[in-house]
Design an enzyme around this catalytic site. Structure first.
Site, short mmCIF file in Angstrom:
data_model
loop_
_atom_site.label_atom_id
_atom_site.label_comp_id
_atom_site.label_asym_id
_atom_site.label_seq_id
_atom_site.Cartn_x
_atom_site.Cartn_y
_atom_site.Cartn_z
CB THR A 186 -11.90 2.30 -5.56
OG1 THR A 186 -11.89 2.46 -6.98
CG2 THR A 186 -12.01 0.83 -5.22
CD GLU A 331 -10.13 -2.11 -3.88
OE1 GLU A 331 -10.05 -1.58 -2.74
OE2 GLU A 331 -9.74 -1.55 -4.91
CE LYS A 439 10.14 2.34 -6.22
NZ LYS A 439 8.92 3.01 -6.70
CD1 TRP A 444 12.74 1.34 -2.71
CD2 TRP A 444 11.06 0.21 -1.72
NE1 TRP A 444 12.20 0.51 -3.64
CE2 TRP A 444 11.18 -0.20 -3.07
CE3 TRP A 444 10.09 -0.35 -0.91
CZ2 TRP A 444 10.32 -1.16 -3.62
CZ3 TRP A 444 9.25 -1.30 -1.45
CH2 TRP A 444 9.36 -1.71 -2.80
P1 ADP Z 1 -8.83 4.45 -1.68
O1 ADP Z 1 -8.00 3.26 -2.11
O2 ADP Z 1 -9.77 4.89 -2.69
O3 ADP Z 1 -8.06 5.52 -0.97
P2 ADP Z 1 -9.67 2.94 0.53
O4 ADP Z 1 -10.48 3.50 1.60
O5 ADP Z 1 -10.01 1.63 0.00
O6 ADP Z 1 -9.79 3.95 -0.59
O7 ADP Z 1 -8.16 3.02 0.94
C1 ADP Z 1 -7.39 1.89 1.18
C2 ADP Z 1 -5.97 2.29 1.40
O8 ADP Z 1 -5.83 3.21 2.47
C3 ADP Z 1 -5.07 1.16 1.77
O9 ADP Z 1 -4.69 0.41 0.64
C4 ADP Z 1 -3.90 1.87 2.42
O10 ADP Z 1 -3.01 2.40 1.48
C5 ADP Z 1 -4.57 3.02 3.11
N1 ADP Z 1 -4.77 2.71 4.53
C6 ADP Z 1 -5.89 2.26 5.12
N2 ADP Z 1 -5.69 2.12 6.45
C7 ADP Z 1 -4.41 2.45 6.70
C8 ADP Z 1 -3.58 2.50 7.88
N3 ADP Z 1 -4.04 2.19 9.09
N4 ADP Z 1 -2.29 2.86 7.72
C9 ADP Z 1 -1.79 3.19 6.52
N5 ADP Z 1 -2.52 3.18 5.40
C10 ADP Z 1 -3.82 2.82 5.47
#
Ligand code: ADP
Length: 542
Positions: A186, A331, A439, A444
């Site tokens: 990650t 994940e 917040k 929110w």
């Molecule tokens: P990192 O967590 O390291 O940024 P990831 O590629 O695993 O890498 O990112 C996952 C996160 O990206 C998700 O938990 C979410 O917050 C965000 N995310 C992914 N796709 C979307 C989407 N279509 N809309 C909003 N947020 C998104």
């Protein structure tokens, strides 16, 4: 009583065997680091993946040993996807945009034995090889004559020399489908990165699911351009789904600017593209001034960050391209939801449909999801209640590599760190990452909503909303904006633009104009860095 069906483990080697045998002449086109286009077929991928496997055997690499890559989307990377995993080793794709200290840390943590890299990353490898204690072979993904004589890197060989003379036939081993196949760390915006360790089974199930019509809808009639990198979560699994369906693959290599991506889409008759919003922003900015059109592109998957409504409108209204909004995470291999319409939506007006399409979408079969409140109790699927989003399924991690971070699950569910609502039809909508939610006075505010409104202003190229400490309200939102080149908008005009588009108390307190917003290793806005940059900022009136 057991069923009487053949028991064949779900292994990645079966994908490449199938591709070679059933759509062997399907094309793979790659922009190389050198700038030229390389083209060959699935049959060629299979032959060379087998050479990779033979080479790893000859080196004495054991089952589950890690082979790392620092590479763009391209054909040699594809060969490693199948050759490394197919022969029972673990493909470790490293994100080259990470800091060299992190790359060295990751390579040591994964105990990588081999590192294959594109020549663009030679300086990075030169910076880390002295600290990478487990790597015994460096392989430059280039022809022998492209490798400079004195790089200072020990045990360095060109990929073509490394493969030369290896047999193009190979008996793929059979083993437990739950064996590890690939891994991805990650981004580690907080603390050290942690790795998701995918299995053959999880990868194949994900590849099947991704290809479904209500998911990415990938078929043998598609030419797919994955702009989403093969160094991060396996390019959303597209290489595997393409092998499964026989789709043509078009790899952009290092050239991700709007002009290069546009030219590749046109010259290779791409029907389908996938990437994060920032990439599409560059593409649309390139196309607009010259009035350029797409001749073959009909669909694009946008995910990794929320797709701004203005972008979805631009694709649909100006270019006739359908945007499929996708959500997932490292994940989750990574796909969790995709936004495709149900039958009942077809009778709605285009504007009503758009409201649905802007959500992150419906769960893909085998993934389950729920939202919970602060007390851990499940919240209703009414499209209103928002809470922490949890998921489970056969391509969701159970724990991180080497048990880092302990047990991440809560009663068998993986907490995503996202805050979302789910409507009665099962469409999930992310309102924020839990650490980005603002917040204000006990209520929110969704940073995504604030950003989306700003992005709807014609002068705004990029917008990031962050919360700032406030003595009375706890936090108040401000919006940090990058203007489009040559465009003008004032703070007052932009704040006025919010009026009537959101509740008054959700309108940001201030607008800060900047030249650029820091982007993370996967092209997403890096709000942690942005907050650091704003540490001396004072809210008006606070
Ligand atoms: P990192 O967590 O390291 O940024 P990831 O590629 O695993 O890498 O990112 C996952 C996160 O990206 C998700 O938990 C979410 O917050 C965000 N995310 C992914 N796709 C979307 C989407 N279509 N809309 C909003 N947020 C998104």
């Amino acid at each position: 009583m057991l069923g009487l069906m053949q028991n064949q483990p779900l292994l990645i080697s079966s994908l490449i065997d199938f591709a070679a045998r059933h759509h062997g002449d399907g094309e793979i086109v790659s922009r190389r680091v050198e700038g030229d286009l390389h083209r060959y077929t699935w049959r060629d991928v299979a032959r060379r993946a087998k050479q990779v496997a033979n080479r790893l055997d000859a080196m004495g690499l054991l089952f589950s040993d890690r082979v790392a890559t620092l590479a763009w989307n391209g054909y040699r990377h594809l060969e490693l996807y199948f050759g490394v995993s197919g022969s029972g080793r673990v493909l470790h794709t490293i994100n080259p945009r990470l800091h060299p200290d992190q790359v060295a840390w990751i390579a040591n943590h994964a105990e990588d034995q081999v590192l294959c890299f594109d020549m663009s990353f030679l300086p990075l490898v030169q910076a880390i090889h002295g600290r990478a204690t487990t790597i015994r072979q460096y392989v430059a993904l280039c022809d022998a004559d492209k490798l400079p004589a004195d790089t200072g890197i020990p045990n360095l060989v060109s990929y073509e020399t490394w493969l030369a003379g290896q047999p193009t036939s190979y008996e793929w081993p059979s083993f437990d489908e739950n064996s590890a196949s690939s891994m991805c760390y990650t981004s580690g915006t907080t603390g050290n990165p942690k790795a998701a360790l995918y299995s053959h089974r999880s990868t194949i199930l994900h590849a099947y699911a991704a290809a479904l019509p209500d998911v990415m809808g990938i078929s043998a009639r598609d030419a797919i351009l994955p702009v989403v990198p093969m160094f991060h979560v396996n390019a959303w699994g597209i290489p595997y789904s393409a092998a499964l369906t026989g789709a043509k693959l078009v790899f952009p290599g290092p050239s991700l600017d709007g002009k290069s991506v546009y030219e590749l889409i046109e010259s290779e008759k791409v029907t389908y593209a996938a990437g994060v919003p920032t990439v599409w922003q560059m593409l649309l900015s390139h196309m607009k001034p010259g009035g350029l059109r797409f001749s073959t592109l009909t669909r694009t998957v946008i995910g990794g960050a929320a797709c701004p409504p203005a972008m979805m409108h631009a694709f649909r209204d100006e270019y006739g391209v359908e945007v499929l909004h996708a959500w997932g995470m490292t994940e989750m291999s990574p796909l969790g939801t995709l936004c495709t319409l149900k039958n009942k939506h077809l009778e709605m007006s285009e504007d009503e449909q758009m409201k649905v399409r802007l959500k992150q979408g419906r769960a893909i079969y085998a993934i389950d999801m729920k939202i919970v409140g602060d007390d851990g109790q499940e919240l209703p699927w009414d499209g209103q209640a928002t809470g922490d989003l949890l998921v489970k399924g056969p391509w969701v991690i159970r724990e991180y590599f080497k048990g880092e971070g302990g047990n991440p699950l809560v009663d068998g569910w993986f907490p995503t760190g996202d805050v979302a609502s789910i409507d009665a039809d099962g469409y999930m909508q992310i309102t924020d990452r839990s650490k980005d939610v603002i917040k204000s006075g006990g209520e929110w505010i969704s940073s995504i909503d604030v950003e989306n409104i700003a992005m709807g202003h014609p002068a705004v190229a990029m917008a990031a909303c962050v919360g700032m400490r406030h003595p009375k309200w706890d936090e108040r939102p401000i919006v940090v904006v990058v203007k489009k080149p040559g465009a003008e908008v004032t703070r007052e005009e932009l704040l006025k633009f919010y009026e009537g588009k959101t509740a008054k108390w959700q309108i940001p307190d201030d607008v800060v104009f900047v030249e650029a917003i820091p982007l993370g290793a996967t092209g997403k806005m890096l709000k942690t860095r942005l907050r650091e940059q704003l540490k001396d900022y004072k809210l008006p009136g606070a």
